[in-house]
Design a protein around this motif. Structure first.
Motif, mmCIF file in Angstrom:
data_model
loop_
_atom_site.group_PDB
_atom_site.id
_atom_site.type_symbol
_atom_site.label_atom_id
_atom_site.label_comp_id
_atom_site.label_asym_id
_atom_site.label_seq_id
_atom_site.Cartn_x
_atom_site.Cartn_y
_atom_site.Cartn_z
ATOM 1 N N ARG A 1 36.924 31.303 39.316
ATOM 2 C CA ARG A 1 36.365 31.974 40.312
ATOM 3 C C ARG A 1 35.271 31.543 41.178
ATOM 4 N N TRP A 2 35.503 30.184 41.698
ATOM 5 C CA TRP A 2 34.494 29.648 42.335
ATOM 6 C C TRP A 2 33.935 29.859 43.493
ATOM 7 N N GLU A 3 34.706 30.649 44.508
ATOM 8 C CA GLU A 3 34.181 31.372 45.608
ATOM 9 C C GLU A 3 32.904 32.338 45.131
ATOM 10 N N GLU A 4 33.432 33.117 44.334
ATOM 11 C CA GLU A 4 32.311 34.395 43.763
ATOM 12 C C GLU A 4 31.120 33.341 43.307
ATOM 13 N N LEU B 1 31.931 33.098 36.035
ATOM 14 C CA LEU B 1 32.824 32.972 37.094
ATOM 15 C C LEU B 1 33.121 31.469 37.189
ATOM 16 N N TYR B 2 32.311 30.631 37.018
ATOM 17 C CA TYR B 2 32.924 29.011 36.860
ATOM 18 C C TYR B 2 33.971 28.941 35.999
ATOM 19 N N ASN C 1 35.550 40.011 29.729
ATOM 20 C CA ASN C 1 35.302 39.722 31.156
ATOM 21 C C ASN C 1 35.721 40.706 32.029
ATOM 22 N N LEU D 1 36.074 30.951 34.431
ATOM 23 C CA LEU D 1 37.115 31.521 34.936
ATOM 24 C C LEU D 1 37.901 30.817 36.282
ATOM 25 N N SER E 1 30.072 25.558 41.091
ATOM 26 C CA SER E 1 31.175 26.141 41.754
ATOM 27 C C SER E 1 31.455 25.533 43.289
ATOM 28 N N VAL F 1 32.333 40.987 34.603
ATOM 29 C CA VAL F 1 32.095 40.484 35.743
ATOM 30 C C VAL F 1 31.781 41.565 36.752
#
Length: 650
Positions: A579-582, A574-575, A546, A577, A608, A550
């Motif tokens: 990292r929901w904003e991204e 991203l979900y 990752n 991990l 997300s 990423v």
């Protein structure tokens, strides 16, 4: 399919001609011939059989014949006789895995007969029927071993089977000549030059013929799966007819397909028939797996592997053909097919091995692979993926039509013969390859790499020119095309030759950029082609790397925002991990559900949003995606995410 021998008189009378006369087609051949008379008792799950072996003389060593016995703990030997029915002494090996028979030279030794019975497992799982095959299933007859403890690659068979008439049966001998009566069905087969005589038989199963003509297609399945297996048969028939047309023949008088495991996906080849598992019957996957399995019958069974039955070169030639079939079927070019992320994405498999730094030596046999204790799928990623990619690269040098013509020539010249790598590369060079031997010498190594880089860009004051110097950074001698973009919109295309370590371009116009592998055919890390870049990114994703995946995927989408294959995998990662904003930032109303990956990407972006508490936005996005999710069979994922964000209207 257990067999029982309480009908000894009927077996003896019914099999008399089989035992007394070897068919004329087998006379004078060097193959060992197995004449097997077997009967299965469904009440006791016992297979009783007699095998008469001829053509074995060259395997006798020190007056003894060694037979590899099926499942020692389940086998009982009732007697061994030689020519003239004289009894021969025998004993089991210390391990119990072989039978050692004393064969006096004075008897003539034209024939050795072994009477035996096998106690078969009463539960026909995991397939729902009895599979008698080697290595998958129960090995059901003894095989002659040579001085090295190996059995012959090919043998001839004369087989008579007596089963309950409630059993459906398909075998290496096809449908067979059948007689029904007294609650039993007796089938007879004559089969020449096969690796194994495999049998699929089970109560309530049926056999249906799906193709008429020169190459009949038989399907063995349970009636509960009739609709699903008719689709399997249809895809198999399409691929079979394509092969027969493209190569001009099919290496067999028929083909059989057998219902496989209910939950597995994929297939498994046997002599004259192959298994298709029921866990994945997606139409595109069926097209791939049936074409792939049929390729083995040309490459591996017709033209033989050199070091082992299905060596990497046999697999590679078969894969080249199945990729050509899939390309024509889908309307993709051959190059697009090799860049495709889906079923049979062999270049991606190679890249997965490369990014995870796995063992990549290509020449490992299956025994060497086992001894090495490898903790990954070497067979798929290297033996299949790397081997096939190497052959694809060579086909690119000589051209598709020339390579196909070469394959036809090999199929003719090497019929029932091994194809050594050295012969293959000599044939490649004869049609225009660039030192294929040197290529494969490096390609088979564990550290094989094809790559190049810009070494320097100089402005030559004395001539007013610019000079771009390209350096080979990999060790595999393979030509690399590259393009130099020039100020004002011009472009220069050149090739770093296979034997060259560097190349230069001189131009009077300022160079702006260099693009390597512009056609997208080389698995090189420095490729500029978006399709090759996509494969590298998916390989990083599959291997959970990752920290590299990423940021590289985010950068890739800046240049190629319509790459839904990468967008979906990035949204998913991203979900996962957190990292929901991204992940939510990947959403745009343009994403939509035009294809499955585009739809998955949008659903994960919405997921997300939900994690961030943006419930109204998530619901609004999901409302736009509902119809497309249904069209692409993504209801399960869609419903899960909808329930997570609370369902209902935005």
């Amino acid at each position: 399919m257990p067999f029982a021998g309480n009908r000894a008189r009927a077996i003896c009378i019914g099999g008399l001609l089989v035992w007394m006369f070897v068919p004329s087609s087998l006379v004078g051949q060097n193959n060992i011939t197995y004449q097997i008379d077997g009967s299965f008792d469904a009440a006791t799950n016992v297979l009783s059989a007699t095998v008469s072996i001829s053509g074995h003389e060259r395997a006798i060593r020190n007056g003894s014949l060694h037979l590899d016995m099926p499942f020692p703990s389940a086998v009982t030997v009732h007697g061994v006789t030689g020519t003239g029915s004289e009894s021969l002494s025998y004993e089991g090996s210390p391990t119990g895995e072989s039978l050692v028979i004393d064969v006096p030279a004075a008897t003539g030794n034209e024939e050795v007969r072994v009477a035996y019975s096998i106690q078969v497992e009463s539960d026909p799982e995991p397939f729902g029927y009895h599979l008698f095959s080697d290595p998958l299933g129960t090995r059901w007859y003894p095989k002659v071993l040579d001085g090295d403890g190996e059995s012959d690659r090919f043998s001839d068979f004369v087989v008579r089977l007596d089963l309950p008439d409630s059993f459906g049966l398909l075998s290496t001998g096809g449908y067979g000549d059948r007689q029904v009566g007294g609650g039993r069905v007796v089938s007879r087969y004559l089969t020449e030059r096969v690796q194994d005589f495999a049998i699929a038989a089970g109560a309530g199963f049926v056999v249906a013929q799906h193709l008429e003509g020169e190459v009949p297609l038989y399907a063995f399945y349970h009636p509960d799966n009739a609709d699903r297996f008719s689709t399997v048969a249809a895809r198999t028939g399409e691929a079979l007819q394509w092969y027969a047309e493209i190569y001009g023949f099919f290496p067999g008088s028929f083909m059989g397909i057998v219902q496989g495991h209910p939950r597995w996906g994929g297939g498994f080849p046997m002599s004259n028939m192959f298994m298709v598992h029921l866990g994945n019957l997606n139409d595109d996957f069926l097209a791939f797996i049936t074409a792939h399995e049929l390729g083995h019958y040309y490459w591996g069974l017709h033209v033989l592997g050199d070091r082992e039955y299905l060596d990497w070169l046999a697999l590679a030639n078969g894969i080249w053909a199945d990729q050509l079939y899939l390309a024509e079927r889908s309307g993709r070019t051959l190059e697009e097919q090799w860049r495709y992320v889906g079923n049979g994405d062999w270049m991606l498999d190679l890249m997965s091995a490369m990014v995870s730094n796995r063992e990549q030596r290509l020449d490992l046999t299956r025994q060497e692979e086992e001894e090495a204790g490898l903790d990954f799928d070497y067979n798929s990623l290297v033996r299949h993926g790397k081997g096939a990619t190497g052959v694809f690269l060579q086909s690119q040098l000589v051209g598709y039509e020339s390579f196909l013509a070469l394959q036809r020539k090999i199929l003719d010249r090497y019929r029932h013969r091994p194809l050594p790598v050295e012969h293959f590369v000599a044939l490649l060079d004869s049609i225009g390859s660039e030192d294929a031997l040197a290529f494969f010498d490096f390609w088979r190594r564990g550290d094989a790499r094809i790559d190049a880089a810009i070494d320097r860009i100089d402005e030559l004051e004395e001539t007013g020119q610019f000079q771009v110097t390209i350096t080979r950074t990999g060790n595999v001698p393979f030509p690399i095309d590259y393009e130099v973009d020039l100020e004002g919109g011009g472009m220069v295309r050149q090739r770093l030759l296979a034997e060259a370590g560097a190349d230069t371009v001189r131009t009077t116009v300022r160079p702006l950029a260099v693009r390597f592998d512009p056609d997208g055919v080389i698995p090189m890390p420095g490729s500029s082609h978006p399709g090759i870049r996509r494969l590298w990114l998916v390989a990083l994703y599959l291997q959970d790397l990752n920290e590299s995946f990423v940021p590289l995927a985010l950068a890739h989408l800046v240049s190629f925002p319509e790459d839904h294959t990468v967008r979906y995998r990035l949204a998913h990662r991203l979900y996962s991990l957190g990292r929901w904003e991204e992940g939510a930032a990947l959403w745009t109303s343009r994403i939509g559900c035009g294809d499955p990956d585009q739809c998955r990407a949008a659903i994960y972006a919405a997921r997300s949003m939900g994690k961030l508490g943006q419930v109204s936005d998530a619901k609004e996005a999901l409302a736009l995606l509902a119809e497309g999710a249904r069209e692409h069979g993504l209801e399960s994922l869609f419903d899960t995410v909808r329930d997570e964000v609370g369902g209902g209207a935005p």
